[in-house]
Design a protein around this motif. Structure first.
Motif, PDB file in Angstrom:
ATOM      1  N   GLN A   1       0.825  -1.206   0.000  1.00  0.00           N
ATOM      2  CA  GLN A   1       0.000   0.000   0.000  1.00  0.00           C
ATOM      3  C   GLN A   1       0.857   1.253   0.000  1.00  0.00           C
ATOM      4  O   GLN A   1       0.520   2.255  -0.642  1.00  0.00           O
ATOM      5  N   PHE A   2       1.999   1.215   0.690  1.00  0.00           N
ATOM      6  CA  PHE A   2       2.896   2.372   0.723  1.00  0.00           C
ATOM      7  C   PHE A   2       3.439   2.665  -0.680  1.00  0.00           C
ATOM      8  O   PHE A   2       3.427   3.819  -1.136  1.00  0.00           O
ATOM      9  N   HIS A   3       3.918   1.647  -1.380  1.00  0.00           N
ATOM     10  CA  HIS A   3       4.453   1.864  -2.727  1.00  0.00           C
ATOM     11  C   HIS A   3       3.344   2.244  -3.707  1.00  0.00           C
ATOM     12  O   HIS A   3       3.596   2.996  -4.663  1.00  0.00           O
TER      13      HIS A   3
ATOM     14  N   GLU B   1       0.752   4.136  -2.966  1.00  0.00           N
ATOM     15  CA  GLU B   1       0.532   5.561  -2.743  1.00  0.00           C
ATOM     16  C   GLU B   1       1.662   6.397  -3.335  1.00  0.00           C
ATOM     17  O   GLU B   1       1.419   7.463  -3.919  1.00  0.00           O
ATOM     18  N   GLN B   2       2.910   5.922  -3.200  1.00  0.00           N
ATOM     19  CA  GLN B   2       4.034   6.653  -3.793  1.00  0.00           C
ATOM     20  C   GLN B   2       3.916   6.684  -5.316  1.00  0.00           C
ATOM     21  O   GLN B   2       4.236   7.695  -5.957  1.00  0.00           O
ATOM     22  N   GLY B   3       3.475   5.587  -5.921  1.00  0.00           N
ATOM     23  CA  GLY B   3       3.284   5.564  -7.364  1.00  0.00           C
ATOM     24  C   GLY B   3       2.199   6.515  -7.821  1.00  0.00           C
ATOM     25  O   GLY B   3       2.336   7.177  -8.865  1.00  0.00           O
ATOM     26  N   GLN B   4       1.135   6.621  -7.050  1.00  0.00           N
ATOM     27  CA  GLN B   4       0.069   7.553  -7.401  1.00  0.00           C
ATOM     28  C   GLN B   4       0.543   8.997  -7.319  1.00  0.00           C
ATOM     29  O   GLN B   4       0.180   9.831  -8.157  1.00  0.00           O
ATOM     30  N   LYS B   5       1.373   9.299  -6.341  1.00  0.00           N
ATOM     31  CA  LYS B   5       1.934  10.652  -6.254  1.00  0.00           C
ATOM     32  C   LYS B   5       2.833  10.941  -7.450  1.00  0.00           C
ATOM     33  O   LYS B   5       2.791  12.042  -8.027  1.00  0.00           O
ATOM     34  N   ALA B   6       3.664   9.970  -7.832  1.00  0.00           N
ATOM     35  CA  ALA B   6       4.529  10.169  -8.999  1.00  0.00           C
ATOM     36  C   ALA B   6       3.707  10.305 -10.281  1.00  0.00           C
ATOM     37  O   ALA B   6       4.056  11.084 -11.174  1.00  0.00           O
ATOM     38  N   LEU B   7       2.606   9.567 -10.377  1.00  0.00           N
ATOM     39  CA  LEU B   7       1.752   9.650 -11.558  1.00  0.00           C
ATOM     40  C   LEU B   7       1.095  11.021 -11.652  1.00  0.00           C
ATOM     41  O   LEU B   7       0.959  11.584 -12.750  1.00  0.00           O
ATOM     42  N   GLN B   8       0.719  11.583 -10.523  1.00  0.00           N
ATOM     43  CA  GLN B   8       0.133  12.917 -10.532  1.00  0.00           C
ATOM     44  C   GLN B   8       1.145  13.977 -10.961  1.00  0.00           C
ATOM     45  O   GLN B   8       0.775  14.985 -11.567  1.00  0.00           O
ATOM     46  N   LYS B   9       2.420  13.750 -10.658  1.00  0.00           N
ATOM     47  CA  LYS B   9       3.467  14.691 -11.072  1.00  0.00           C
ATOM     48  C   LYS B   9       3.903  14.468 -12.515  1.00  0.00           C
ATOM     49  O   LYS B   9       4.716  15.244 -13.030  1.00  0.00           O
ATOM     50  N   GLY B  10       3.432  13.414 -13.162  1.00  0.00           N
ATOM     51  CA  GLY B  10       3.800  13.147 -14.539  1.00  0.00           C
ATOM     52  C   GLY B  10       5.042  12.307 -14.715  1.00  0.00           C
ATOM     53  O   GLY B  10       5.498  12.109 -15.844  1.00  0.00           O
ATOM     54  N   ASP B  11       5.622  11.792 -13.641  1.00  0.00           N
ATOM     55  CA  ASP B  11       6.815  10.950 -13.731  1.00  0.00           C
ATOM     56  C   ASP B  11       6.361   9.507 -13.928  1.00  0.00           C
ATOM     57  O   ASP B  11       6.183   8.746 -12.971  1.00  0.00           O
ATOM     58  N   LEU B  12       6.179   9.109 -15.181  1.00  0.00           N
ATOM     59  CA  LEU B  12       5.615   7.800 -15.469  1.00  0.00           C
ATOM     60  C   LEU B  12       6.561   6.663 -15.122  1.00  0.00           C
ATOM     61  O   LEU B  12       6.131   5.602 -14.652  1.00  0.00           O
ATOM     62  N   GLN B  13       7.869   6.856 -15.344  1.00  0.00           N
ATOM     63  CA  GLN B  13       8.823   5.793 -15.052  1.00  0.00           C
ATOM     64  C   GLN B  13       8.885   5.502 -13.559  1.00  0.00           C
ATOM     65  O   GLN B  13       8.883   4.346 -13.134  1.00  0.00           O
ATOM     66  N   LEU B  14       8.956   6.555 -12.741  1.00  0.00           N
ATOM     67  CA  LEU B  14       8.973   6.353 -11.288  1.00  0.00           C
ATOM     68  C   LEU B  14       7.658   5.738 -10.817  1.00  0.00           C
ATOM     69  O   LEU B  14       7.654   4.852  -9.949  1.00  0.00           O
TER      70      LEU B  14
END
Length: 757
Positions: free
Chosen positions: A72-74, A76-89
């Motif tokens: 669940q932690f990862h 949430e981190q992926g969703q934050k990166a997706l909102q910033k537009g960093d698709l690879q992260l």
């Protein structure tokens, strides 16, 4: 000899010191890491401890919880990166969550979604896989014959003549031929067709002449009277199998079939439970509508992980201090012998006879009372009891269960014991007591027992809403045995109960205290000599003071976590023209596609932000904000235009736009006027604004049977309000523009920057 015995003992001690504490050390390190919310490290330690002791149930539970928390932690981190537009992260984080917790379906969904975004961004073309074991059905036509007119020029016709003449004239203009059913009755009709397509012209004449048409070959049209029996005899039908992937039970499949029959009046539909499929044979138009309905409702049910915490604390304190003196005095009489009455001597001759009458020593005559003294009675003085007792009992029970349940399904969790309780009736006076000879009651004669669940009992039915909220019909019961009562010769348990039943709606991850109960009982007892027991200095010397405090606290905390989101997109919310009540059919965009074509399911946003491939005839149109940079104060509003340039035949455009919800808020999305065209027609705008995540899902579509628009202009107006100082980007994450033929229109997008002061 002593040294030879020492070495084996030393080796055994080393084994104990090295091997045994390893699991405990890893478990302790895992608990510390979990306290710091370092779930990855905690999972490593728990797995190590579990490998050392595979049968330890506590290690297994901790490892499972850490695995879920790490995933669940990862996520949430992926969703934050997706909102910033960093698709690879974002993809890396989602894949970590997928590897750590394979049961988290939300991670699978996000991995698939991110891969689609990356593929669309790089314009990657994935070839369709071919199954070598598939049957050779290439010679079977997927649909009835399609018209292929020699001329695609618009038809302009104005006449008042026989219906046969009108059909033949339209057919000649398109380079086709027409034949009529023997039952067709021609009538004189007016025809005025300004600049329409071939299909629109044929439909208009059919409506006037009360007939219908169908293509027999790519160049031949057949016309017949429009009656139910004639349609049944003449209209072509197609067969299609729909495989549903998200129904759980045959009842779910039956519900879908029943809905299709009622909505579309389907005559030939078969439910195949073994393959979880529906086979339909009907007209192409009805199959197109059925495909739309099935595609919209065949969605995976959302899932919720409900975290329930039950905390019960019981405190019992007793303090007993003081000296309790005796409160009664006993007096015992013991008269002397000289006081005894009726004592005498008689003498006759040489013989002396002595006779006496003795009174009991405890008996005192009234004549003796005047001779009593202190030696004739004794008094027993009472003793004193000194109490110095301090008792402090504490009991704490913590239940921390988690329940994973699908949307709309009921989940039940019971943690505790099943306690037998006697029910029914029993007969008295049967049998003889052993060793007594008396009739006794045998309480086990005809006595029945039922079992009551004692502990933590949870019944919950969740419902996940599209905006991320979770509604729950909840029943939580916390019970325990507090004593026993003898009823009819049987000790029955006394069960204390704390129960909550209600409906509640929470956001994802929101913590709610369902119920808190605090009971406090204080008892004070004073036992001593009246008067002296109330004196401040002497009360502990002449009285016993007892003070008892009992405290019971119960706290129930509920936290829902959505681990599978509702997969409803803009295509599911779009309406579809379905014809008339007696003749359901669909309309095609542009009018040149035949009505017999059966649409296949398409993936929404499959080509988002796609750039044109090499060799494309023209550069891709551009989406940009006007202005690209905007500044406003907190509380003020402004409108940014979303414009398009160099576009041809644009018919519809679904978009996904992201912003920072901590800085700005989007109040509304308006029509910019470009899609309305020169005729200023109304366009359909479907919008959904998620103020929590900062996402805008909007779709703008022209009216059916109208061509697309060309050129450049403003598509939408976005009303923005500043809520906090800062900078927020306005990014177009996904776009799936289409022309009037439902072909993808590739576009390149730019972002805007909003500064709030």
């Amino acid at each position: 000899m002593h040294r030879s015995a020492f070495f084996p003992l030393l080796a055994f001690a080393v084994i104990l010191l090295v091997g045994c504490p390893k699991a405990n050390t890893d478990y302790s390190d895992g608990r510390k890491a979990e306290t710091l919310q370092d779930y990855d490290t905690a999972l490593v330690h728990y797995d190590s401890a579990l490998r050392a002791e595979p049968g330890n149930a506590e290690y297994k539970l901790r490892a499972m919880h850490a695995r879920y928390a790490a995933g669940q932690f990862h996520l949430e981190q992926g969703q934050k990166a997706l909102q910033k537009g960093d698709l690879q992260l974002a993809l890396t984080e989602f894949q970590k969550a997928q590897a750590l917790d394979p049961s988290n379906t939300a991670a699978d969904q996000q991995v698939k979604h991110t891969l689609e975004l990356l593929s669309a961004k790089t314009a990657a073309v994935v070839p369709r896989a071919v199954d070598p074991n598939a049957a050779d059905d290439s010679d079977l036509l997927p649909e009835p014959p399609r018209l292929k007119p020699f001329s695609l020029e618009p038809i302009n016709l104005k006449m008042t003549n026989d219906a046969r003449v009108a059909y033949e004239t339209i057919a000649k203009l398109a380079g086709l031929s027409v034949i009529f059913d023997p039952d067709f009755t021609s009538r004189r009709i007016p025809v005025e067709l300004p600049n329409v397509t071939l299909e629109q012209a044929l439909d208009a004449v059919s409506l006037e002449s009360k007939a219908f048409w169908k293509p027999l070959t790519p160049t031949v049209i057949f016309v017949a009277p429009d009656t139910p029996q004639k349609r049944k005899d003449v209209e072509d039908e197609v067969v299609r199998t729909f495989y549903l992937s998200n129904t759980l039970t045959p009842q779910d499949l039956t519900e879908v079939v029943t809905g299709l029959r009622q909505l579309l009046d389907l005559r030939r539909v078969q439910q195949v439970n073994a393959q979880n499929a529906i086979v339909i044979r009907d007209t192409p138009d009805k199959l197109a509508l059925a495909a739309k309905i099935i595609r919209d409702i065949d969605k995976a049910k959302p899932e919720v992980l409900i975290h329930v915490q039950v905390l019960t604390a019981s405190v019992d304190r007793l303090r007993d201090l003081g000296i309790l003196p005796g409160q009664s005095v006993s007096v015992t009489f013991s008269p002397r012998t000289s006081l005894q009455p009726n004592s005498g001597t008689s003498t006759t001759g040489t013989t002396t006879t002595t006779s006496s009458t003795t009174v009991s020593p405890t008996q005192i005559t009234l004549d003796n009372l005047r001779n009593l003294s202190g030696a004739d009675y004794s008094a027993t003085l009472p003793g004193a009891t000194a109490n110095a007792i301090l008792t402090d009992n504490k009991t704490r029970i913590i239940q921390d269960p988690e329940v994973r349940v699908s949307d709309g399904e009921k989940a039940t969790l019971k943690i505790g014991d099943r306690v037998p309780v006697a029910t029914g009736s029993f007969q008295a006076g049967v049998g003889v007591g052993v060793g007594t000879g008396a009739g006794v009651v045998n309480p086990l004669v005809n006595t029945q027992f039922q079992y009551i669940d004692v502990g933590v009992n949870i019944d919950v039915t969740p419902r996940v809403h599209p905006d991320g909220d979770v509604s729950m019909k909840l029943s939580v019961e916390v019970s325990q045995i507090t004593g026993s009562s003898n009823i009819g010769g049987i000790n029955q348990p006394v069960i204390s109960q704390r129960k909550i039943e209600h409906d509640i709606r929470l956001k994802d991850g929101e913590v709610s205290v369902l119920g808190g109960l605090i009971e406090r009982t204080e008892t004070k007892n004073v036992n001593g000599i009246p008067g002296l027991a109330q004196l401040p200095l002497f009360r502990y010397l002449f009285s016993d003071n007892s003070n008892e405090v009992q405290e019971d606290e119960v706290l129930i905390v509920l936290t829902p976590h959505i681990i599978r989101f509702p997969s409803i997109d803009a295509d599911n919310l779009q309406t579809v023209a379905a014809g008339t009540d007696s003749n359901p059919h669909v309309y095609r965009q542009g009018g040149d596609a035949p009505s017999s074509a059966v649409p296949q399911p398409a993936s929404p946003f499959a080509n988002s932000q796609a750039t044109p491939l090499a060799g494309a005839p023209a550069p891709a149109p551009q989406l940009h904000f006007e202005p690209a940079n905007a500044a406003l104060r907190t509380g003020d509003t402004t409108t940014l235009g979303l414009a398009v340039s160099n576009v041809n035949d644009l018919y519809s455009i679904p978009l996904l736009i992201h912003y920072n919800p901590a800085v700005i808020q989007v109040d509304e999305v308006r029509n910019g006027g470009f899609l309305s065209g020169s005729s200023v027609q109304e366009i359909a705008i479907v919008q959904r604004i998620d103020q929590q995540k900062g996402d805008i899902v909007v779709s703008a579509t022209r009216q059916p049977n109208t061509p697309g628009v060309n050129g450049s202009g403003t598509l939408l107006g976005i009303v923005i309000r500043g809520i906090a100082p800062g900078t927020s980007p306005l990014q177009i994450l996904q776009v799936n523009a289409r022309d009037s033929q439902q072909r993808t229109v590739p576009m390149v997008s730019q972002e805007a920057t909003i500064q709030v002061r």
